[in-house]
Design a protein around this motif. Structure first.
Motif, PDB file in Angstrom:
ATOM      1  N   TRP A  99       0.822  -1.216   0.000  1.00 42.27           N
ATOM      2  CA  TRP A  99       0.000   0.000   0.000  1.00 42.27           C
ATOM      3  C   TRP A  99       0.859   1.270   0.000  1.00 42.27           C
ATOM      4  O   TRP A  99       0.385   2.353  -0.299  1.00 42.27           O
ATOM      5  N   LEU A 100       2.129   1.148   0.348  1.00 40.63           N
ATOM      6  CA  LEU A 100       3.091   2.256   0.280  1.00 40.63           C
ATOM      7  C   LEU A 100       2.661   3.461   1.126  1.00 40.63           C
ATOM      8  O   LEU A 100       2.794   4.614   0.720  1.00 40.63           O
ATOM      9  N   LEU A 101       2.175   3.193   2.336  1.00 36.93           N
ATOM     10  CA  LEU A 101       1.734   4.273   3.212  1.00 36.93           C
ATOM     11  C   LEU A 101       2.869   5.218   3.584  1.00 36.93           C
ATOM     12  O   LEU A 101       2.680   6.428   3.691  1.00 36.93           O
ATOM     13  N   GLY A 102       4.070   4.670   3.775  1.00 35.11           N
ATOM     14  CA  GLY A 102       5.201   5.517   4.157  1.00 35.11           C
ATOM     15  C   GLY A 102       5.471   6.613   3.145  1.00 35.11           C
ATOM     16  O   GLY A 102       5.752   7.758   3.505  1.00 35.11           O
ATOM     17  N   SER A 103       5.368   6.278   1.858  1.00 31.79           N
ATOM     18  CA  SER A 103       5.569   7.285   0.814  1.00 31.79           C
ATOM     19  C   SER A 103       4.484   8.342   0.854  1.00 31.79           C
ATOM     20  O   SER A 103       4.743   9.535   0.684  1.00 31.79           O
ATOM     21  N   MET A 104       3.248   7.928   1.089  1.00 27.30           N
ATOM     22  CA  MET A 104       2.151   8.880   1.169  1.00 27.30           C
ATOM     23  C   MET A 104       2.298   9.799   2.377  1.00 27.30           C
ATOM     24  O   MET A 104       1.969  10.989   2.310  1.00 27.30           O
ATOM     25  N   GLN A 105       2.808   9.270   3.459  1.00 30.50           N
ATOM     26  CA  GLN A 105       2.930  10.039   4.688  1.00 30.50           C
ATOM     27  C   GLN A 105       3.937  11.181   4.567  1.00 30.50           C
ATOM     28  O   GLN A 105       3.810  12.194   5.252  1.00 30.50           O
ATOM     29  N   SER A 106       4.933  11.011   3.727  1.00 31.44           N
ATOM     30  CA  SER A 106       6.032  11.990   3.697  1.00 31.44           C
ATOM     31  C   SER A 106       6.156  12.764   2.391  1.00 31.44           C
ATOM     32  O   SER A 106       7.027  13.622   2.270  1.00 31.44           O
ATOM     33  N   THR A 107       5.290  12.509   1.419  1.00 31.21           N
ATOM     34  CA  THR A 107       5.431  13.150   0.119  1.00 31.21           C
ATOM     35  C   THR A 107       5.089  14.640   0.163  1.00 31.21           C
ATOM     36  O   THR A 107       4.355  15.103   1.049  1.00 31.21           O
ATOM     37  N   LEU A 111      -1.437  14.123  -1.134  1.00 37.04           N
ATOM     38  CA  LEU A 111      -2.082  12.815  -1.114  1.00 37.04           C
ATOM     39  C   LEU A 111      -2.675  12.515   0.251  1.00 37.04           C
ATOM     40  O   LEU A 111      -2.116  12.900   1.278  1.00 37.04           O
ATOM     41  N   THR A 112      -3.779  11.784   0.260  1.00 40.74           N
ATOM     42  CA  THR A 112      -4.384  11.376   1.526  1.00 40.74           C
ATOM     43  C   THR A 112      -5.184  10.109   1.302  1.00 40.74           C
ATOM     44  O   THR A 112      -5.692   9.865   0.195  1.00 40.74           O
ATOM     45  N   PRO A 113      -5.303   9.264   2.318  1.00 42.82           N
ATOM     46  CA  PRO A 113      -6.165   8.087   2.173  1.00 42.82           C
ATOM     47  C   PRO A 113      -7.635   8.497   2.133  1.00 42.82           C
ATOM     48  O   PRO A 113      -8.058   9.423   2.836  1.00 42.82           O
ATOM     49  N   MET A 114      -8.410   7.820   1.306  1.00 46.27           N
ATOM     50  CA  MET A 114      -9.855   7.978   1.300  1.00 46.27           C
ATOM     51  C   MET A 114     -10.485   6.602   1.454  1.00 46.27           C
ATOM     52  O   MET A 114     -10.075   5.652   0.785  1.00 46.27           O
ATOM     53  N   PHE A 170      -4.019  20.139   1.801  1.00 47.59           N
ATOM     54  CA  PHE A 170      -5.228  19.733   1.084  1.00 47.59           C
ATOM     55  C   PHE A 170      -6.315  19.515   2.136  1.00 47.59           C
ATOM     56  O   PHE A 170      -6.112  18.774   3.097  1.00 47.59           O
ATOM     57  N   VAL A 171      -7.460  20.170   1.971  1.00 54.22           N
ATOM     58  CA  VAL A 171      -8.507  20.086   2.986  1.00 54.22           C
ATOM     59  C   VAL A 171      -8.947  18.646   3.215  1.00 54.22           C
ATOM     60  O   VAL A 171      -9.378  18.280   4.318  1.00 54.22           O
ATOM     61  N   GLY A 172      -8.801  17.794   2.191  1.00 50.88           N
ATOM     62  CA  GLY A 172      -9.165  16.385   2.349  1.00 50.88           C
ATOM     63  C   GLY A 172      -8.313  15.650   3.354  1.00 50.88           C
ATOM     64  O   GLY A 172      -8.676  14.556   3.797  1.00 50.88           O
ATOM     65  N   LYS A 173      -7.165  16.221   3.732  1.00 53.24           N
ATOM     66  CA  LYS A 173      -6.312  15.562   4.710  1.00 53.24           C
ATOM     67  C   LYS A 173      -6.866  15.640   6.127  1.00 53.24           C
ATOM     68  O   LYS A 173      -6.348  15.000   7.029  1.00 53.24           O
ATOM     69  N   TYR A 174      -7.926  16.410   6.327  1.00 52.29           N
ATOM     70  CA  TYR A 174      -8.631  16.313   7.605  1.00 52.29           C
ATOM     71  C   TYR A 174      -9.348  14.972   7.707  1.00 52.29           C
ATOM     72  O   TYR A 174      -9.614  14.487   8.802  1.00 52.29           O
ATOM     73  N   GLY A 175      -9.681  14.395   6.567  1.00 53.71           N
ATOM     74  CA  GLY A 175     -10.340  13.098   6.557  1.00 53.71           C
ATOM     75  C   GLY A 175     -11.281  12.961   5.385  1.00 53.71           C
ATOM     76  O   GLY A 175     -12.004  13.903   5.048  1.00 53.71           O
ATOM     77  N   LEU A 176     -11.259  11.781   4.745  1.00 50.79           N
ATOM     78  CA  LEU A 176     -12.157  11.506   3.627  1.00 50.79           C
ATOM     79  C   LEU A 176     -12.734  10.102   3.771  1.00 50.79           C
ATOM     80  O   LEU A 176     -11.995   9.119   3.787  1.00 50.79           O
ATOM     81  N   CYS A 177     -14.034  10.038   3.883  1.00 53.38           N
ATOM     82  CA  CYS A 177     -14.722   8.761   3.940  1.00 53.38           C
ATOM     83  C   CYS A 177     -16.054   8.918   3.228  1.00 53.38           C
ATOM     84  O   CYS A 177     -16.840   9.812   3.559  1.00 53.38           O
ATOM     85  N   ALA A 205      -9.580   1.333   0.708  1.00 48.44           N
ATOM     86  CA  ALA A 205      -8.762   2.502   1.009  1.00 48.44           C
ATOM     87  C   ALA A 205      -7.903   2.819  -0.206  1.00 48.44           C
ATOM     88  O   ALA A 205      -7.213   1.942  -0.730  1.00 48.44           O
ATOM     89  N   VAL A 206      -7.984   4.048  -0.673  1.00 48.17           N
ATOM     90  CA  VAL A 206      -7.200   4.477  -1.830  1.00 48.17           C
ATOM     91  C   VAL A 206      -6.532   5.810  -1.508  1.00 48.17           C
ATOM     92  O   VAL A 206      -7.019   6.592  -0.684  1.00 48.17           O
ATOM     93  N   GLY A 207      -5.406   6.070  -2.159  1.00 45.80           N
ATOM     94  CA  GLY A 207      -4.749   7.354  -2.025  1.00 45.80           C
ATOM     95  C   GLY A 207      -5.285   8.319  -3.067  1.00 45.80           C
ATOM     96  O   GLY A 207      -5.339   7.969  -4.249  1.00 45.80           O
ATOM     97  N   VAL A 208      -5.688   9.505  -2.637  1.00 51.95           N
ATOM     98  CA  VAL A 208      -6.295  10.450  -3.575  1.00 51.95           C
ATOM     99  C   VAL A 208      -5.664  11.836  -3.443  1.00 51.95           C
ATOM    100  O   VAL A 208      -5.114  12.195  -2.406  1.00 51.95           O
ATOM    101  N   ASN A 209      -5.796  12.601  -4.528  1.00 55.52           N
ATOM    102  CA  ASN A 209      -5.464  14.010  -4.551  1.00 55.52           C
ATOM    103  C   ASN A 209      -6.753  14.818  -4.455  1.00 55.52           C
ATOM    104  O   ASN A 209      -7.824  14.248  -4.221  1.00 55.52           O
TER     105      ASN A 209
END
Length: 218
Positions: A99-107, A111-114, A170-177, A205-209
């Motif tokens: 899932w490469l969460l580490g890359s998403m966390q630091s890029t 990007l954010t999980p949805m 990105f406002v979506g980083k507050y949370g997307l569900c 769970a997907v990574g989105v912009n």
């Protein structure tokens, strides 16, 4: 049921509690629900999984995402106990190496999980699947997404401006569900295209912009 987390003693004042959590960097900047032991135990009642069970390690800190830690952040986010199975399923997925969460966390990208929910779970939890699905007004959508972000910060160490290098945010980083509007969609439900039965409750769970709105005014 024994809990492993450290206890801290604070004045029984909501403003003081929130100020402390904000100073420590435990929040997303919004007020939180104080994660008292009683509230955490009530949250854990939403699952049969033991508090000490690990759902995997969250990059880049590589700290264990235990069921108890998920429950603590779920309380802070304003979740209900019946939301716990969704959060557990999400972190069992996102902690997989592929899932490469580490890359998403630091890029530097926003990007954010949805989470995308399908099946009976949407009605059971009163998840918004229609108009305003990414907007305010629905407890399940708002707090499930927020709980994901709080865990990523508090367990995964993705502090904005430090580990999290996202440039403009990105406002979506507050949370997307969101839930899929299966009843009105012209396509098969998303989870059925991935091998699940239509009647299964599924968390994807997907990574989105940032999103692009498509409006049909015809």
């Amino acid at each position: 049921m024994n809990l492993a987390s450290t206890r801290i003693s604070l004045d029984d004042d909501l403003d003081a509690i929130n100020a402390h959590f904000l100073r420590q960097g435990y929040t997303d900047g919004l007020p939180i629900v104080p994660p008292t032991e009683a509230r955490v135990r009530a949250m854990l009642a939403g699952t049969k999984r033991p508090p000490h069970e690990s759902l995997g390690r969250i990059e880049p800190s590589n700290c264990e995402a235990t069921v108890e830690k998920i429950a603590i952040n779920a309380v802070m986010a304003g979740c209900r106990p019946e939301y716990m199975p969704v959060l557990i399923a999400a972190f069992e997925l996102m902690t997989r190496r592929e899932w490469l969460l580490g890359s998403m966390q630091s890029t530097t990208n926003p990007l954010t999980p949805m989470l995308i929910l399908n099946g009976p779970i949407c009605k059971r939890l009163n998840v918004n699947c229609g108009a305003g699905v990414m907007g305010p007004g629905w407890q399940a959508n708002a707090t499930l997404g927020r709980a994901i972000r709080l865990v990523l910060v508090n367990v995964g160490g993705a502090v904005p401006g430090d580990v999290d290098k996202c440039t403009q945010g990105f406002v979506g980083k507050y949370g997307l569900c969101v839930g899929e509007n299966e009843e009105e969609s012209p396509w098969p439900p998303f989870h059925t295209t991935r091998g699940f039965a239509a009647g299964d409750s599924v968390v994807t769970a997907v990574g989105v912009n940032s999103s692009t709105s498509i409006h049909d005014s015809s």
